[in-house]
Write a protein that holds these residues in place. Sequence first.
Motif, short mmCIF file in Angstrom:
data_model
loop_
_atom_site.label_atom_id
_atom_site.label_comp_id
_atom_site.label_asym_id
_atom_site.label_seq_id
_atom_site.Cartn_x
_atom_site.Cartn_y
_atom_site.Cartn_z
N TYR A 5 0.85 -1.19 0.00
CA TYR A 5 0.00 0.00 0.00
C TYR A 5 0.88 1.23 0.00
CZ TYR A 5 0.99 0.28 5.00
OH TYR A 5 1.61 0.37 6.20
N TRP A 6 0.30 2.32 -0.49
CA TRP A 6 0.99 3.60 -0.55
C TRP A 6 0.25 4.61 0.29
CZ3 TRP A 6 0.60 3.82 -6.56
CH2 TRP A 6 1.53 2.95 -7.13
N ILE A 7 0.95 5.43 1.01
CA ILE A 7 0.34 6.60 1.64
C ILE A 7 0.48 7.70 0.59
CG2 ILE A 7 0.44 8.27 3.51
CD1 ILE A 7 1.61 5.97 5.23
N ILE A 8 -0.64 8.08 -0.01
CA ILE A 8 -0.59 9.02 -1.13
C ILE A 8 -1.09 10.41 -0.75
CG2 ILE A 8 -0.63 7.25 -2.89
CD1 ILE A 8 -3.58 7.69 -3.24
N GLY A 9 -1.58 10.54 0.46
CA GLY A 9 -2.00 11.85 0.94
C GLY A 9 -2.03 11.83 2.45
N LEU A 10 -1.72 12.97 3.05
CA LEU A 10 -1.64 13.03 4.50
C LEU A 10 -1.82 14.47 4.98
CD1 LEU A 10 -0.90 11.50 7.17
CD2 LEU A 10 1.47 12.11 6.68
N ASP A 11 -2.61 14.65 6.00
CA ASP A 11 -2.71 15.96 6.66
C ASP A 11 -1.48 16.08 7.54
OD1 ASP A 11 -3.27 18.22 8.10
OD2 ASP A 11 -4.93 17.35 9.22
N GLU A 12 -0.44 16.69 7.00
CA GLU A 12 0.84 16.76 7.71
C GLU A 12 0.81 17.73 8.89
OE1 GLU A 12 4.23 17.13 5.14
OE2 GLU A 12 3.26 15.92 3.60
N LYS A 13 -0.17 18.61 8.93
CA LYS A 13 -0.23 19.57 10.02
C LYS A 13 -0.84 18.96 11.28
CE LYS A 13 -2.01 24.11 11.27
NZ LYS A 13 -2.83 25.25 10.85
N ASN A 14 -2.00 18.31 11.13
CA ASN A 14 -2.72 17.78 12.30
C ASN A 14 -2.85 16.26 12.31
OD1 ASN A 14 -3.38 20.42 13.27
ND2 ASN A 14 -4.91 20.54 11.65
N TYR A 15 -2.43 15.61 11.24
CA TYR A 15 -2.59 14.16 11.10
C TYR A 15 -4.05 13.74 11.33
CZ TYR A 15 2.46 14.11 11.04
OH TYR A 15 3.76 14.35 10.71
N SER A 16 -4.97 14.53 10.80
CA SER A 16 -6.39 14.23 10.99
C SER A 16 -6.93 13.27 9.94
CB SER A 16 -7.21 15.53 11.00
OG SER A 16 -7.11 16.18 9.76
N TRP A 17 -6.20 13.10 8.83
CA TRP A 17 -6.62 12.15 7.81
C TRP A 17 -5.40 11.64 7.03
CZ3 TRP A 17 -5.13 13.41 2.94
CH2 TRP A 17 -4.90 14.75 2.67
N ALA A 18 -5.61 10.49 6.39
CA ALA A 18 -4.59 9.91 5.51
C ALA A 18 -5.31 9.26 4.33
CB ALA A 18 -3.75 8.88 6.24
N LEU A 19 -4.67 9.29 3.19
CA LEU A 19 -5.19 8.65 1.99
C LEU A 19 -4.23 7.51 1.65
CD1 LEU A 19 -7.20 8.63 -0.39
CD2 LEU A 19 -5.69 10.27 -1.54
N VAL A 20 -4.75 6.30 1.64
CA VAL A 20 -3.94 5.10 1.47
C VAL A 20 -4.48 4.32 0.27
CG1 VAL A 20 -3.15 2.96 2.56
CG2 VAL A 20 -3.51 5.02 3.96
N GLY A 21 -3.59 3.95 -0.64
CA GLY A 21 -4.02 3.22 -1.82
C GLY A 21 -3.12 2.04 -2.12
N HIS A 22 -3.63 1.16 -2.94
CA HIS A 22 -2.88 -0.01 -3.39
C HIS A 22 -2.27 0.31 -4.75
CE1 HIS A 22 -2.22 -4.09 -4.97
NE2 HIS A 22 -2.04 -4.39 -3.69
N PRO A 23 -1.05 -0.17 -5.02
CA PRO A 23 -0.40 0.13 -6.30
C PRO A 23 -1.23 -0.26 -7.53
CG PRO A 23 1.18 -0.86 -4.79
CD PRO A 23 -0.17 -0.94 -4.13
N SER A 24 -2.10 -1.25 -7.41
CA SER A 24 -2.94 -1.66 -8.54
C SER A 24 -4.05 -0.65 -8.83
CB SER A 24 -3.59 -3.01 -8.25
OG SER A 24 -4.58 -2.88 -7.23
N ARG A 25 -4.24 0.27 -7.89
CA ARG A 25 -5.31 1.27 -7.93
C ARG A 25 -6.70 0.64 -7.85
NH1 ARG A 25 -0.93 3.26 -10.04
NH2 ARG A 25 -0.32 5.39 -9.70
N MET A 26 -6.76 -0.58 -7.33
CA MET A 26 -8.05 -1.25 -7.12
C MET A 26 -8.61 -0.97 -5.73
SD MET A 26 -8.91 -2.95 -9.86
CE MET A 26 -10.07 -4.13 -9.23
N PHE A 27 -7.75 -0.57 -4.80
CA PHE A 27 -8.17 -0.35 -3.42
C PHE A 27 -7.70 1.03 -2.96
CE2 PHE A 27 -7.40 -4.87 -4.00
CZ PHE A 27 -8.66 -5.38 -3.71
N LEU A 28 -8.56 1.69 -2.18
CA LEU A 28 -8.26 3.02 -1.70
C LEU A 28 -8.99 3.24 -0.40
CD1 LEU A 28 -6.99 5.85 -2.56
CD2 LEU A 28 -9.30 6.41 -3.31
N TRP A 29 -8.32 3.83 0.57
CA TRP A 29 -8.94 4.11 1.86
C TRP A 29 -8.69 5.56 2.24
CZ3 TRP A 29 -5.82 -0.05 0.84
CH2 TRP A 29 -6.43 -1.30 0.90
N ILE A 30 -9.73 6.20 2.71
CA ILE A 30 -9.60 7.52 3.33
C ILE A 30 -9.78 7.27 4.82
CG2 ILE A 30 -10.55 9.82 3.57
CD1 ILE A 30 -11.59 9.54 0.66
#
Length: 65
Positions: A5-30
């Motif tokens: 999995y890749w961490i492709i987005g992150l709230d670097e200021k407050n760590y209130s959310w993260a965007l995590v995806g699979h390299p196949s682009r079949m799976f994604l989690w907010i």
Amino acid sequence: FKGDYWIIGLDEKNYSWALVGHPSRMFLWILAREPDLPEATYRRIVELAVAQGYDASRIQRTARP
């Protein structure tokens, strides 16, 4: 949970959310610390996903309690 999995987005200021995806682009989690994200934040996260090649039409929001 095990897998690539890749961490492709992150709230670097407050760590209130993260965007995590699979390299196949079949799976994604907010992932968020709170059950509700402000709508503008949610849209920005989806835009990040689309910019990385994920299909926004496949994203399903979790039902709110």
